[in-house]
Design a protein around this motif. Sequence first.
Motif, mmCIF file in Angstrom:
data_model
loop_
_atom_site.group_PDB
_atom_site.id
_atom_site.type_symbol
_atom_site.label_atom_id
_atom_site.label_comp_id
_atom_site.label_asym_id
_atom_site.label_seq_id
_atom_site.Cartn_x
_atom_site.Cartn_y
_atom_site.Cartn_z
ATOM 1 N N MET A 73 0.843 -1.170 0.000
ATOM 2 C CA MET A 73 0.000 0.000 0.000
ATOM 3 C C MET A 73 0.894 1.239 0.000
ATOM 4 O O MET A 73 1.802 1.346 0.823
ATOM 5 C CB MET A 73 -0.888 -0.041 1.235
ATOM 6 N N PRO A 74 0.676 2.157 -0.900
ATOM 7 C CA PRO A 74 1.532 3.347 -0.987
ATOM 8 C C PRO A 74 1.458 4.220 0.270
ATOM 9 O O PRO A 74 0.403 4.340 0.893
ATOM 10 C CB PRO A 74 0.983 4.098 -2.195
ATOM 11 N N PHE A 75 2.604 4.795 0.609
ATOM 12 C CA PHE A 75 2.691 5.744 1.719
ATOM 13 C C PHE A 75 1.677 6.857 1.481
ATOM 14 O O PHE A 75 1.546 7.368 0.374
ATOM 15 C CB PHE A 75 4.111 6.317 1.769
ATOM 16 N N GLY A 76 0.949 7.241 2.512
ATOM 17 C CA GLY A 76 -0.055 8.304 2.392
ATOM 18 C C GLY A 76 -1.482 7.779 2.430
ATOM 19 O O GLY A 76 -2.435 8.551 2.493
ATOM 20 N N TYR A 77 -1.626 6.458 2.405
ATOM 21 C CA TYR A 77 -2.951 5.834 2.418
ATOM 22 C C TYR A 77 -3.034 4.804 3.532
ATOM 23 O O TYR A 77 -2.018 4.291 3.997
ATOM 24 C CB TYR A 77 -3.228 5.123 1.080
ATOM 25 N N ARG A 78 -4.249 4.500 3.938
ATOM 26 C CA ARG A 78 -4.494 3.385 4.845
ATOM 27 C C ARG A 78 -5.684 2.596 4.326
ATOM 28 O O ARG A 78 -6.573 3.137 3.675
ATOM 29 C CB ARG A 78 -4.689 3.854 6.273
ATOM 30 N N ARG A 79 -5.668 1.323 4.619
ATOM 31 C CA ARG A 79 -6.692 0.412 4.104
ATOM 32 C C ARG A 79 -7.915 0.431 5.006
ATOM 33 O O ARG A 79 -7.804 0.287 6.214
ATOM 34 C CB ARG A 79 -6.103 -1.003 4.024
ATOM 35 N N ILE A 80 -9.097 0.581 4.393
ATOM 36 C CA ILE A 80 -10.359 0.501 5.119
ATOM 37 C C ILE A 80 -10.850 -0.949 5.099
ATOM 38 O O ILE A 80 -11.244 -1.500 6.102
ATOM 39 C CB ILE A 80 -11.434 1.418 4.492
ATOM 40 N N ASP A 81 -10.833 -1.545 3.921
ATOM 41 C CA ASP A 81 -11.176 -2.952 3.759
ATOM 42 C C ASP A 81 -10.352 -3.505 2.596
ATOM 43 O O ASP A 81 -9.453 -2.843 2.103
ATOM 44 C CB ASP A 81 -12.689 -3.149 3.546
ATOM 45 N N GLN A 82 -10.676 -4.711 2.152
ATOM 46 C CA GLN A 82 -9.894 -5.395 1.118
ATOM 47 C C GLN A 82 -9.695 -4.558 -0.146
ATOM 48 O O GLN A 82 -8.652 -4.613 -0.778
ATOM 49 C CB GLN A 82 -10.588 -6.714 0.758
ATOM 50 N N ARG A 83 -10.690 -3.746 -0.534
ATOM 51 C CA ARG A 83 -10.633 -3.035 -1.807
ATOM 52 C C ARG A 83 -10.688 -1.519 -1.695
ATOM 53 O O ARG A 83 -10.785 -0.836 -2.702
ATOM 54 C CB ARG A 83 -11.793 -3.507 -2.692
ATOM 55 N N THR A 84 -10.646 -0.995 -0.462
ATOM 56 C CA THR A 84 -10.844 0.441 -0.301
ATOM 57 C C THR A 84 -9.717 1.070 0.505
ATOM 58 O O THR A 84 -9.346 0.567 1.560
ATOM 59 C CB THR A 84 -12.190 0.726 0.409
ATOM 60 N N LEU A 85 -9.187 2.167 -0.024
ATOM 61 C CA LEU A 85 -8.160 2.940 0.677
ATOM 62 C C LEU A 85 -8.693 4.333 0.965
ATOM 63 O O LEU A 85 -9.508 4.869 0.222
ATOM 64 C CB LEU A 85 -6.908 3.083 -0.194
ATOM 65 N N GLU A 86 -8.210 4.905 2.039
ATOM 66 C CA GLU A 86 -8.507 6.307 2.336
ATOM 67 C C GLU A 86 -7.195 6.999 2.640
ATOM 68 O O GLU A 86 -6.178 6.362 2.896
ATOM 69 C CB GLU A 86 -9.491 6.428 3.504
ATOM 70 N N LEU A 87 -7.237 8.326 2.611
ATOM 71 C CA LEU A 87 -6.031 9.096 2.918
ATOM 72 C C LEU A 87 -5.672 8.965 4.387
ATOM 73 O O LEU A 87 -6.549 8.963 5.247
ATOM 74 C CB LEU A 87 -6.246 10.575 2.601
ATOM 75 N N ASP A 88 -4.398 8.882 4.653
ATOM 76 C CA ASP A 88 -3.873 9.051 5.998
ATOM 77 C C ASP A 88 -3.429 10.511 6.019
ATOM 78 O O ASP A 88 -2.436 10.861 5.375
ATOM 79 C CB ASP A 88 -2.688 8.115 6.225
ATOM 80 N N PRO A 89 -4.181 11.389 6.689
ATOM 81 C CA PRO A 89 -3.925 12.834 6.567
ATOM 82 C C PRO A 89 -2.477 13.263 6.837
ATOM 83 O O PRO A 89 -1.923 14.062 6.097
ATOM 84 C CB PRO A 89 -4.869 13.460 7.604
ATOM 85 N N LYS A 90 -1.844 12.719 7.867
ATOM 86 C CA LYS A 90 -0.465 13.125 8.181
ATOM 87 C C LYS A 90 0.505 12.650 7.105
ATOM 88 O O LYS A 90 1.362 13.402 6.653
ATOM 89 C CB LYS A 90 -0.049 12.579 9.545
ATOM 90 N N GLN A 91 0.372 11.394 6.689
ATOM 91 C CA GLN A 91 1.260 10.881 5.655
ATOM 92 C C GLN A 91 0.998 11.565 4.312
ATOM 93 O O GLN A 91 1.933 11.838 3.558
ATOM 94 C CB GLN A 91 1.105 9.369 5.509
ATOM 95 N N ALA A 92 -0.256 11.832 4.003
ATOM 96 C CA ALA A 92 -0.596 12.494 2.734
ATOM 97 C C ALA A 92 0.070 13.865 2.652
ATOM 98 O O ALA A 92 0.538 14.280 1.584
ATOM 99 C CB ALA A 92 -2.108 12.618 2.585
ATOM 100 N N LYS A 93 0.161 14.560 3.786
ATOM 101 C CA LYS A 93 0.843 15.862 3.791
ATOM 102 C C LYS A 93 2.326 15.698 3.481
ATOM 103 O O LYS A 93 2.941 16.542 2.840
ATOM 104 C CB LYS A 93 0.653 16.565 5.135
ATOM 105 N N ARG A 94 2.948 14.600 3.922
ATOM 106 C CA ARG A 94 4.360 14.342 3.612
ATOM 107 C C ARG A 94 4.533 14.041 2.132
ATOM 108 O O ARG A 94 5.534 14.419 1.534
ATOM 109 C CB ARG A 94 4.916 13.175 4.434
ATOM 110 N N VAL A 95 3.564 13.351 1.527
ATOM 111 C CA VAL A 95 3.626 13.091 0.085
ATOM 112 C C VAL A 95 3.560 14.423 -0.666
ATOM 113 O O VAL A 95 4.361 14.691 -1.558
ATOM 114 C CB VAL A 95 2.489 12.143 -0.369
ATOM 115 N N GLN A 96 2.616 15.276 -0.284
ATOM 116 C CA GLN A 96 2.504 16.591 -0.910
ATOM 117 C C GLN A 96 3.785 17.394 -0.699
ATOM 118 O O GLN A 96 4.270 18.051 -1.619
ATOM 119 C CB GLN A 96 1.302 17.342 -0.332
ATOM 120 N N PHE A 97 4.342 17.321 0.491
ATOM 121 C CA PHE A 97 5.590 17.999 0.822
ATOM 122 C C PHE A 97 6.708 17.540 -0.123
ATOM 123 O O PHE A 97 7.452 18.356 -0.670
ATOM 124 C CB PHE A 97 5.944 17.693 2.285
ATOM 125 N N ALA A 98 6.823 16.222 -0.325
ATOM 126 C CA ALA A 98 7.869 15.675 -1.196
ATOM 127 C C ALA A 98 7.718 16.204 -2.619
ATOM 128 O O ALA A 98 8.693 16.627 -3.247
ATOM 129 C CB ALA A 98 7.828 14.147 -1.181
#
Length: 173
Positions: free
Chosen positions: A1-26
């Motif tokens: 699973m890519p950095f910046g996301y977290r898994r809700i269930d087998q097929r669904t991802l949502e943003l991890d707000p803190k990690q997503a900000k680091r992705v945007q920062f990069a």
Amino acid sequence: MPFGYRRIDQRTLELDPKQAKRVQFAFQKYASELCTDGEIARMINDQGYRTKNKTGEAPFAKDSVRGLLTNPFYTGVVMYKGEIFPGRHPAIIGQETFDKVLRLRRKRYAGWKGFTSQGPRTYPAAGFLVCEECGTRYRGRTTRNTRYYYDPGNSEYKRNCVQKKMIIATHVE
């Protein structure tokens, strides 16, 4: 699973707000043309973030930042058999920012072929050799025309490891 996301269930991802900000920062740092992959990795590590890989959590390295900055997944799409499809996940960055970073990377590395006048250097055991103490995968390097495998654990990942750091390639191949 890519950095910046977290898994809700087998097929669904949502943003991890803190990690997503680091992705945007990069992406912002690279797009500003002021930072290299290694510098971005250092900044993210200094903020306490870690990437996850097959062996668990690890500090970001320039290679993990390169993978992050070239992954179209962050624009909200997925690749399947070489084709791009809309993803079910939210985008962290816009297509315009992603395209700008790719253009800058192509410009920065234009003409770089990954080999020297001695020809291409291959390291077939890279990725297979693992430090027994810290779990870091060895990488290939050539110094004064001698090929080595080295453990980047201390230098790039700030791990305290006392294992021998360099192995002559011909000894393991």
